[in-house]
Motif scaffolding. Structure first.
Motif, PDB file in Angstrom:
ATOM      1  N   ARG A   1       0.826  -1.212   0.000  1.00 48.43           N
ATOM      2  CA  ARG A   1       0.000   0.000   0.000  1.00 48.43           C
ATOM      3  C   ARG A   1       0.854   1.254   0.000  1.00 48.43           C
ATOM      4  N   TYR A   2       2.025   1.181   0.623  1.00 51.71           N
ATOM      5  CA  TYR A   2       2.861   2.385   0.753  1.00 51.71           C
ATOM      6  C   TYR A   2       3.282   2.909  -0.611  1.00 51.71           C
TER       7      TYR A   2
ATOM      8  N   ALA B   1       0.329   4.484  -2.337  1.00 54.22           N
ATOM      9  CA  ALA B   1      -0.060   5.720  -1.656  1.00 54.22           C
ATOM     10  C   ALA B   1       0.937   6.838  -1.950  1.00 54.22           C
TER      11      ALA B   1
ATOM     12  N   ASP C   1     -10.306   5.834   8.092  1.00 58.47           N
ATOM     13  CA  ASP C   1      -9.361   5.388   7.072  1.00 58.47           C
ATOM     14  C   ASP C   1      -8.192   4.634   7.710  1.00 58.47           C
TER      15      ASP C   1
ATOM     16  N   LYS D   1      -9.444   1.303   8.823  1.00 59.23           N
ATOM     17  CA  LYS D   1      -9.621   0.447   7.642  1.00 59.23           C
ATOM     18  C   LYS D   1      -8.280  -0.119   7.189  1.00 59.23           C
ATOM     19  N   ALA D   2      -7.247   0.722   7.175  1.00 54.06           N
ATOM     20  CA  ALA D   2      -5.913   0.255   6.770  1.00 54.06           C
ATOM     21  C   ALA D   2      -5.388  -0.792   7.744  1.00 54.06           C
TER      22      ALA D   2
ATOM     23  N   ASP E   1      -7.169  -4.012   7.129  1.00 52.26           N
ATOM     24  CA  ASP E   1      -6.673  -4.574   5.883  1.00 52.26           C
ATOM     25  C   ASP E   1      -5.356  -5.321   6.130  1.00 52.26           C
ATOM     26  N   THR E   2      -4.486  -4.734   6.958  1.00 47.88           N
ATOM     27  CA  THR E   2      -3.227  -5.387   7.310  1.00 47.88           C
ATOM     28  C   THR E   2      -3.484  -6.685   8.070  1.00 47.88           C
TER      29      THR E   2
ATOM     30  N   ARG F   1     -15.133  -0.244   4.855  1.00 50.77           N
ATOM     31  CA  ARG F   1     -15.048   0.314   3.500  1.00 50.77           C
ATOM     32  C   ARG F   1     -16.379   0.922   3.083  1.00 50.77           C
TER      33      ARG F   1
ATOM     34  N   GLU G   1      -6.879   9.402   2.589  1.00 53.15           N
ATOM     35  CA  GLU G   1      -6.979   7.943   2.500  1.00 53.15           C
ATOM     36  C   GLU G   1      -5.610   7.339   2.205  1.00 53.15           C
ATOM     37  N   ASN G   2      -4.869   7.978   1.295  1.00 52.89           N
ATOM     38  CA  ASN G   2      -3.533   7.486   0.963  1.00 52.89           C
ATOM     39  C   ASN G   2      -2.562   7.667   2.121  1.00 52.89           C
TER      40      ASN G   2
ATOM     41  N   ASP H   1      -3.217   4.849   4.335  1.00 53.48           N
ATOM     42  CA  ASP H   1      -2.636   3.627   3.788  1.00 53.48           C
ATOM     43  C   ASP H   1      -1.125   3.567   4.025  1.00 53.48           C
TER      44      ASP H   1
END
Length: 456
Positions: A1-2, A5, A64, A67-68, A71-72, A112, A181-182, A185
């Motif tokens: 993601r990094y 992002a 956000d 959520k990240a 996700d991890t 999400r 959001e980025n 992330d």
């Protein structure tokens, strides 16, 4: 993601925010010059719009980030399940793993969807603000036209400006939400990247020069946690060329000695010397180049057997690699493969047996030929016949080298120059095998009786 992002944030800052700023500033400048009231209306509206979007993104970023994080966890859970697929089969835990993964994906789905719903809400607010702007500008423009202060051409230009402004700021709203959001992330990986290394070279560190290979632990204090010391004022001297074995119960500090010597971790107090050179004052690369380690569970690259063996010495010729493989008794099983030394070993060497991986690790140590040799249960995965072959290879490898051997099977260390018994971070016994085995009620003598006599 990094990576994704980082690219998105860079694009947004340079290609979106920069362009919008220039266009908005140009339109406001023209309007203030021609009709300052219309310019003021547009400026006030722009400020209100940006402030609303900013506070909304500040409110949304906590979701956000969550959520990240989920996700991890979801990816980590999946990777953990796949890498432990044998355990899942052995314990018939498919349903449990499926349900555990489902809980995480359900939570990720809800987060999400919630953030998507927030985005749609703010899109609606932006639409209302657009109507308010259009109404205000149209009202003032019509009044000006009725008074003959503006022409139909000005009116058309004004409408074009309003639509352009709205288009730019509508886009900036989406870009701002996307930016945060980025940032969310990238948050976790950013924390990893800015965390300082635990072990660093001192400024102007020199290269280690090993001539004899003597090792000294001088008043070493070390702990993983402050309430649990592994070593307190620990002293140990290993003479140049001496073959030393470390034995003792698990947790006694055997592997920790190796980690501290290789500077995988730094001690809290005291000093460690190699040939009278403080290892904390030399470069880590030069320190590790002077040592060969054969670990208990060797990990190989998903590359060919040739590349894995030559990894210890990239400049080695094919003949040198094959010679090392023969000494480590790798050559026998390697030549049975259709692709021989070009055979890919799989991730972490999964296509090889434990004994085969260990022989490859020994071949690397033979090829490296460093002055200090460390064997951490180097023959633990070998059968008795293979072990006897490897013992012969190790005897050759140990010649002229300072050697540290960690072992639980005492039969593998009988020929060592000195055997050191470690218990709770302290040396409780030391000497040759024939001396220690005669010590009544000694730890080594008890272990020898258990292993030599078996369990009754």
């Amino acid at each position: 993601r990094y990576q994704r992002a980082f690219e998105n944030v860079t694009d947004q800052i340079f290609f979106e925010f920069g362009r919008t700023t220039i266009i908005t500033a140009g339109i406001l400048t023209v309007l203030f010059y021609r009709y300052w009231i219309l310019g003021l209306i547009l400026l006030v509206w722009s400020v209100v719009y940006v402030v609303i979007i900013y506070f909304f993104t500040q409110y949304k970023i906590k979701y956000d980030l969550e959520k990240a994080a989920v996700d991890t966890k979801t990816t980590g859970y999946l990777a953990d399940t796949i890498s432990n697929n044998i355990n899942v089969k052995l314990f018939t835990s498919y349903d449990a793993e499926y349900n555990g993964f489902k809980k995480l994906t359900d939570k990720l789905f809800k987060l999400r969807k919630f953030t998507w719903d927030l985005n749609q809400t703010v899109e609606g607010i932006q639409g209302v603000l657009a109507l308010i702007l259009e109404f205000c500008v149209m009202y003032v423009a019509v009044r000006y036209w009725q008074k003959g202060l503006i022409t139909v051409g000005d009116f058309a230009l004004l409408q074009a400006y309003v639509f352009t402004m709205f288009e730019q700021l509508w886009g900036i709203g989406r870009q701002m939400r996307s930016l945060y959001e980025n940032i969310a992330d990238a948050n976790e990986m950013t924390e990893v990247l800015i965390t300082p290394h635990g072990v660093v070279d001192v400024e102007n560190a020199k290269k280690l020069k090993v001539i004899n290979g003597g090792i000294v632990f001088d008043q070493v204090n070390f702990y993983y946690r402050e309430n649990k010391h592994i070593f307190k004022k620990f002293d140990l001297t290993i003479k140049p060329g001496e073959r030393v074995a470390l034995i003792g119960q698990s947790g006694g500090g055997k592997s920790t000695i190796v980690k501290l010597l290789l500077r995988f971790m730094d001690i809290q107090n005291g000093k460690i010397f190699v040939d009278d050179q403080d290892i904390s004052q030399v470069t880590q690369d030069s320190l590790r180049k002077a040592m060969s380690l054969v670990p208990q569970d060797p990990i190989l690259f998903h590359r060919s057997l040739f590349e894995n063996i030559r990894y210890a010495k990239p400049s080695a010729t094919k003949e040198e690699v094959i010679k090392a493989a023969k000494l480590a008794h790798c050559h026998e099983f390697i030549t049975t493969f259709p692709e021989k030394y070009d055979t890919l070993v799989g991730e972490r060497g999964v296509k090889l047996s434990g004994g085969e991986r260990q022989r490859v690790a020994i071949a690397r140590a033979i090829l490296k030929n460093a002055p200090i040799l460390i064997l951490d249960e180097a023959t633990s995965s070998l059968d008795s016949e293979s072990e006897s072959f490897i013992q012969d290879a190790l005897k050759v490898l140990m010649q002229g080298k300072t050697t540290i051997v960690i072992a639980h099977r005492l039969s593998t260390i009988m020929q060592m120059d000195r055997i050191i018994v470690l218990e709770n971070g302290k040396v409780t016994e030391q000497g040759r095998h024939d001396e220690l085995v005669k010590a009544k009620q000694g730890t080594y003598q008890k272990l020898w009786e258990i292993q030599a006599g078996g369990f009754h």
